[in-house]
Design an enzyme around this catalytic site. Sequence first.
Site, PDB file in Angstrom:
ATOM      1  N   THR A  16      13.646  -8.031   2.919  1.00  0.00           N
ATOM      2  CA  THR A  16      13.223  -6.773   2.302  1.00  0.00           C
ATOM      3  C   THR A  16      13.864  -6.543   0.943  1.00  0.00           C
ATOM      4  OG1 THR A  16      15.006  -5.566   3.390  1.00  0.00           O
ATOM      5  CG2 THR A  16      12.889  -5.704   4.570  1.00  0.00           C
ATOM      6  N   HIS A  28       0.858  -1.186   0.000  1.00  0.00           N
ATOM      7  CA  HIS A  28       0.000   0.000   0.000  1.00  0.00           C
ATOM      8  C   HIS A  28       0.891   1.231   0.000  1.00  0.00           C
ATOM      9  CE1 HIS A  28      -3.469  -2.565   0.800  1.00  0.00           C
ATOM     10  NE2 HIS A  28      -2.679  -3.214   1.632  1.00  0.00           N
ATOM     11  N   ALA A  80      15.108 -18.424  10.579  1.00  0.00           N
ATOM     12  CA  ALA A  80      13.826 -18.204  11.244  1.00  0.00           C
ATOM     13  C   ALA A  80      13.679 -16.757  11.696  1.00  0.00           C
ATOM     14  CB  ALA A  80      13.703 -19.143  12.447  1.00  0.00           C
TER      15      ALA A  80
END
Length: 202
Positions: free
Chosen positions: A165, A115, A160
């Site tokens: 990114t 978004h 984990a």
Amino acid sequence: MGGMKEKLHTGELYFPNDEEIMKEQLAYQDMLCEYNLTKPSETEKRSGMLRQMLAECGEGVYIEAPFYSNFGGRHCHFGKMVYANYHLTCVDDTHIYVGDYTMFGPNVTVATAGHPILPKLREQVYQYNMPVHIGRNCWIGAGAIILPGVSIGDNTVIGAGSVVTRDIPPDVVAFGNPCRVMREINEHDREFYFKDRRIELD
């Protein structure tokens, strides 16, 4: 200017609550709901449903229920022998590609949807989608989060709890928030599988 549905896969801003999109999405989600109600013993039924649900489903794909997916897996392309432990979440508003033999630990999220940062655009419920590519024979550790537009190379291990990114190359061990390469897969890994546990196969 095409319809909203065409913008699912172009990276353009669109309205996800478009009537045509919602109608199709809800049908796929209903099938996913049925999948999550199957019993663990119904292996053949699960396999058949996955072949219907996923965009591509290689031989031996196994996804533990519950499995969560925005489009019911309709935009997921899974190679052969892909395994996903409990609570895999695929935000598959656009395409997610997963290579052969890749494994997901429990509670992994693979997200393609984003978004805008600009608040007024979020108020108007705009969204955009960027595809995710995960290579062959990767291991994605428990609780990892893979963000829109990311590519992960073949044979790579994502530790984990990592938040991925940006792109990660092949043949490495990477972890952290943000996820970064810690080392290459090396000779030590050929000899030991966990700490001082030596690989001694019959």
